[in-house]
Design an enzyme around this catalytic site. Sequence first.
Site, mmCIF file in Angstrom:
data_model
loop_
_atom_site.group_PDB
_atom_site.id
_atom_site.type_symbol
_atom_site.label_atom_id
_atom_site.label_comp_id
_atom_site.label_asym_id
_atom_site.label_seq_id
_atom_site.Cartn_x
_atom_site.Cartn_y
_atom_site.Cartn_z
ATOM 1 N N HIS A 151 5.918 2.950 -12.695
ATOM 2 C CA HIS A 151 6.011 1.703 -13.467
ATOM 3 C C HIS A 151 5.300 1.778 -14.823
ATOM 4 O O HIS A 151 4.362 1.041 -15.094
ATOM 5 C CB HIS A 151 5.514 0.489 -12.671
ATOM 6 C CG HIS A 151 4.300 0.730 -11.810
ATOM 7 N ND1 HIS A 151 3.115 1.236 -12.303
ATOM 8 C CD2 HIS A 151 4.101 0.555 -10.489
ATOM 9 C CE1 HIS A 151 2.252 1.331 -11.305
ATOM 10 N NE2 HIS A 151 2.822 0.935 -10.201
ATOM 11 N N LYS A 177 0.741 9.536 -3.053
ATOM 12 C CA LYS A 177 0.567 8.451 -4.014
ATOM 13 C C LYS A 177 -0.907 8.212 -4.279
ATOM 14 O O LYS A 177 -1.696 7.996 -3.356
ATOM 15 C CB LYS A 177 1.204 7.171 -3.437
ATOM 16 C CG LYS A 177 0.979 5.917 -4.274
ATOM 17 C CD LYS A 177 1.911 5.821 -5.472
ATOM 18 C CE LYS A 177 1.550 4.682 -6.396
ATOM 19 N NZ LYS A 177 2.469 3.564 -6.375
ATOM 20 N N HIS A 187 -0.226 5.446 -9.585
ATOM 21 C CA HIS A 187 -0.407 4.114 -10.173
ATOM 22 C C HIS A 187 -1.446 4.306 -11.276
ATOM 23 O O HIS A 187 -2.641 4.407 -11.005
ATOM 24 C CB HIS A 187 -0.892 3.111 -9.116
ATOM 25 C CG HIS A 187 -1.042 1.728 -9.661
ATOM 26 N ND1 HIS A 187 -0.315 0.659 -9.196
ATOM 27 C CD2 HIS A 187 -1.804 1.242 -10.675
ATOM 28 C CE1 HIS A 187 -0.632 -0.425 -9.900
ATOM 29 N NE2 HIS A 187 -1.546 -0.086 -10.786
ATOM 30 N N ASP A 207 9.727 -1.192 -8.276
ATOM 31 C CA ASP A 207 8.443 -1.738 -7.831
ATOM 32 C C ASP A 207 8.640 -3.132 -7.228
ATOM 33 O O ASP A 207 7.809 -4.020 -7.412
ATOM 34 C CB ASP A 207 7.419 -1.773 -8.971
ATOM 35 C CG ASP A 207 5.994 -1.962 -8.458
ATOM 36 O OD1 ASP A 207 5.778 -1.855 -7.232
ATOM 37 O OD2 ASP A 207 5.106 -2.231 -9.283
ATOM 38 N N HIS A 219 8.315 -1.612 -2.272
ATOM 39 C CA HIS A 219 7.360 -2.018 -1.224
ATOM 40 C C HIS A 219 8.117 -2.749 -0.129
ATOM 41 O O HIS A 219 8.673 -3.809 -0.363
ATOM 42 C CB HIS A 219 6.275 -2.925 -1.815
ATOM 43 C CG HIS A 219 5.456 -2.224 -2.846
ATOM 44 N ND1 HIS A 219 4.295 -1.547 -2.539
ATOM 45 C CD2 HIS A 219 5.656 -2.043 -4.171
ATOM 46 C CE1 HIS A 219 3.804 -0.988 -3.642
ATOM 47 N NE2 HIS A 219 4.615 -1.277 -4.647
ATOM 48 N N HIS A 271 10.767 3.453 -6.131
ATOM 49 C CA HIS A 271 9.506 2.712 -5.958
ATOM 50 C C HIS A 271 9.786 1.326 -5.354
ATOM 51 O O HIS A 271 10.161 0.394 -6.067
ATOM 52 C CB HIS A 271 8.805 2.550 -7.310
ATOM 53 C CG HIS A 271 7.412 2.017 -7.202
ATOM 54 N ND1 HIS A 271 6.349 2.544 -7.898
ATOM 55 C CD2 HIS A 271 6.887 1.005 -6.467
ATOM 56 C CE1 HIS A 271 5.246 1.880 -7.597
ATOM 57 N NE2 HIS A 271 5.554 0.932 -6.731
HETATM 58 ZN ZN LIG Z 1 4.122 -0.635 -6.605
#
Ligand SMILES: [Zn+2]
Length: 344
Positions: free
Chosen positions: A174, A99, A136, A247, A16, A14
């Site tokens: 997460h 996702k 999420h 994350d 970004h 995970h």
């Molecule tokens: Zn994230």
Amino acid sequence: MTNHIKIIQPDDWHVHFREGDMLSVVTKYSSRVNRRCIAMPNTLIPITTSAEALNYKKLIEMNAIKKNFEALIPCYLTDNLNISDFEYALQKNIFIGAKLYPNNATTNSHFGVNNIKNIYNIFEILEKNNKILLIHGELNRSDIDIFDREKYFIDEELNHIRSSFKDLKIVLEHVSSDYGVDFVKTNSNISGTITPHHMLLTKKDVFEKDKINPHHYCMPVVKNEKDLISLRKAACFDNTKFFLGTDSAPHHVNDKNQNNPLKAGIFSSPSSIELYASIFEEENALENLEIFSSINGPKFYNLEINRDYLILEKTNFNIPEYTQEENIKIKNFYGNQNINWKAL
Ligand SMILES: [Zn+2]
């Protein structure tokens, strides 16, 4: 005393990477220790087609500092996806899965899904193709307390998804609460990623008196001591269902500060595996680090376990306060603090 530990090279499930200059700066930190990363598709224009996924993958891999580094891309689910392109991309392994961002749950999630039941046809396709649904897991509604969003999502949405698609493999991303850990542990075909910051911070580190610490603000927001302990136990001692996902989510310091504290995201790539190693050491569980960082993830994603190794040295690692290059400046998580491990 152990001075070195050798683990199978980790993957980060995970991350970004963002876009533009930010992407080129942050990619080298994630490719520093990991062989593969899942690149989250919530870019300014979200990644929803096979063409966009191929392009984004290429862009990230071009900027990696190691040749064999791989970016894996999930499709960003929206209310109006091109289904035939989606299915094609799953079958060609262009999408690793999909996702689900409930609408407005975090950065660039306003394209997300409004009514999850309307995309159950997509879950069916994922299930049929044995691909992963990454979630999420927060329900963002005005009557729900920010600290209870994960629990409400599980009760009102995830339970129903789980019982409707029994063979669908789900990653609860997460995981941030004791309630979430418990759900993952007690249901089948579901795993969870755990970030370093959810194992190091509680809400006292974010909401200090009447001020918010912008650099500790993320979604899902960090919670209570009880949740932190439960996440540590899950990461360090549950040897099958949880794996590494930082994350890591950078923002330029000009966009995330006292004047704009609610920009969600914590940047931990410059010290990711080192932070995990320090936590596992505190829990007397260093021997379980490799299972969490390098084995449970690929097993769940049906991918090969990496062949290379990573060595961590026990030494004083002072994490720099900022990542700064060209016109990019990002506050590092745990910046200016000392931890005990450093990857060689
Ligand atoms: Zn994230």
